[in-house]
Write an enzyme that holds these catalytic residues in place. Structure first.
Site, PDB file in Angstrom:
ATOM      1  N   CYS A  55     -18.117  52.783   3.368  1.00 20.11           N
ATOM      2  CA  CYS A  55     -19.367  52.652   4.064  1.00 20.11           C
ATOM      3  C   CYS A  55     -19.708  54.072   3.965  1.00 20.11           C
ATOM      4  O   CYS A  55     -19.956  53.886   3.980  1.00 20.11           O
ATOM      5  CB  CYS A  55     -19.099  51.733   4.662  1.00 20.11           C
ATOM      6  SG  CYS A  55     -18.645  49.546   3.654  1.00 20.11           S
TER       7      CYS A  55
ATOM      8  N   LYS B  33     -24.615  42.843   6.265  1.00 17.85           N
ATOM      9  CA  LYS B  33     -25.294  43.577   4.800  1.00 17.85           C
ATOM     10  C   LYS B  33     -23.320  43.251   4.814  1.00 17.85           C
ATOM     11  O   LYS B  33     -22.689  42.658   4.142  1.00 17.85           O
ATOM     12  CB  LYS B  33     -24.832  44.529   5.199  1.00 17.85           C
ATOM     13  CG  LYS B  33     -23.859  46.646   5.212  1.00 17.85           C
ATOM     14  CD  LYS B  33     -23.953  47.428   5.635  1.00 17.85           C
ATOM     15  CE  LYS B  33     -23.128  47.827   6.546  1.00 17.85           C
ATOM     16  NZ  LYS B  33     -22.028  48.079   5.016  1.00 17.85           N
TER      17      LYS B  33
ATOM     18  N   ASP C  68     -19.534  48.820  10.681  1.00 16.07           N
ATOM     19  CA  ASP C  68     -18.908  48.096  10.262  1.00 16.07           C
ATOM     20  C   ASP C  68     -17.662  48.051  10.866  1.00 16.07           C
ATOM     21  O   ASP C  68     -16.482  47.489  10.522  1.00 16.07           O
ATOM     22  CB  ASP C  68     -18.570  48.347   8.562  1.00 16.07           C
ATOM     23  CG  ASP C  68     -19.826  48.453   8.207  1.00 16.07           C
ATOM     24  OD1 ASP C  68     -20.819  47.990   8.609  1.00 16.07           O
ATOM     25  OD2 ASP C  68     -19.522  48.275   6.671  1.00 16.07           O
TER      26      ASP C  68
END
Length: 203
Positions: free
Chosen positions: A113, A81, A17
C-alpha cells in the site's frame, strides 16, 4: 517529480492502514506507532504544525480499525478502502480540497500500500516524502523497497529530518513542541536506518 521544497501550508500527511489485525504480522509493528511514549507522534506532529492528516483503513471489517494508540479523531478524512493505493476517489477529492502539493506518507505495508500510493502520487505530479522510520512490512528486509521509491522520485527521509524541514527556523513558535517529539523518536529512527542500511546491500 519530487522536489526538495516541502512547504507546510501545502503539505498533507497520509497515515496508511495501521490497523489492529496487523499487530502480530508486521516487523516490528511497534516501529510504526511508538514514536512518542504516547504512541501518537504522527497525529501530534500534524496537530502541532496544523497539517491535515488523511487516514485509510484497508478492509476494516476484516482487519480492524486504526490502532487505538493513534488518535485519528481530528483527521481531515478517515476512509475505508479495498484498493491498495490510498488514492481512492474520496482521498483524491480531499487532497484537492486541501490544496496539497506534497504528501508525507507513513504506515504499512511498505511493499504494497505504501509503495502503490507513492507511485500513484508521483504519477499525478505530487512531491512525496516517505518516512523511513514510519513504514514497515511483514518481513524485515522489505524496507529495502524504500530505495525503489527513492529512485522513482520520492524523498525517503526520517521523521526528524522532515519535521525540521517543515519548521524551517528555530524561532518558529512550534519549535519546542516538535523538538520534544523528535527527542522521543531517536531510538526508533536509528533502528529504521539500521534496517535500511542492512537491506541496501541486498538490492
Amino acid at each position: 517529480m519530487a522536489t526538495l521544497g516541502i512547504n507546510r501550508s501545502t503539505t498533507t500527511f497520509f497515515l496508511c492502514d495501521i490497523q489492529e489485525r496487523f499487530r502480530s504480522a508486521i516487523f516490528p509493528f511497534s516501529m510504526t506507532t511508538s514514536l512518542t511514549p504516547q504512541r501518537r507522534w504522527c497525529t501530534a506532529a500534524a496537530s502541532i504544525l496544523n497539517i491535515p492528516i488523511i487516514v485509510t483503513e484497508q478492509n476494516p471489517k476484516a482487519l480492524g480499525a486504526t490502532v487505538s494508540e493513534l488518535n485519528v479523531a481530528q483527521a481531515a478524512l478517515v476512509v475505508p478502502k479495498t484498493k491498495f493505493s490510498m488514492l481512492t476517489p474520496e482521498v483524491e477529492a480531499k487532497v484537492k480540497e486541501i490544496g496539497a502539493k506534497s504528501v508525507v506518507i507513513f504506515g504499512i505495508e511498505s511493499h504494497v500500500c505504501v509503495t502503490q500510493t507513492t507511485l500513484e502520487l508521483l504519477e499525478k505530479g505530487y512531491s512525496v516524502v516517505v518516512l523511513a522510520d514510519g513504514v514497515s512490512s511483514a518481513e524485515k528486509f522489505l524496507l529495502r523497497l524504500m530505495y525503489r521509491l527513492r529512485h522513482a522520485g520520492a524523498i525517503v527521509t526520517t521523521s526528524e529530518s522532515l519535521l525540521f524541514q517543515l519548521l524551517v527556523d528555530a524561532a518558529d513558535p512550534q519549535f519546542k513542541q516538535i523538538s520534544n517529539l523528535i527527542k522521543e523518536t531517536n531510538a526508533t529512527m536509528q533502528a529504521a536506518l539500521d534496517d535500511l542500511v542492512l537491506g541496501a546491500s541486498k538490492i
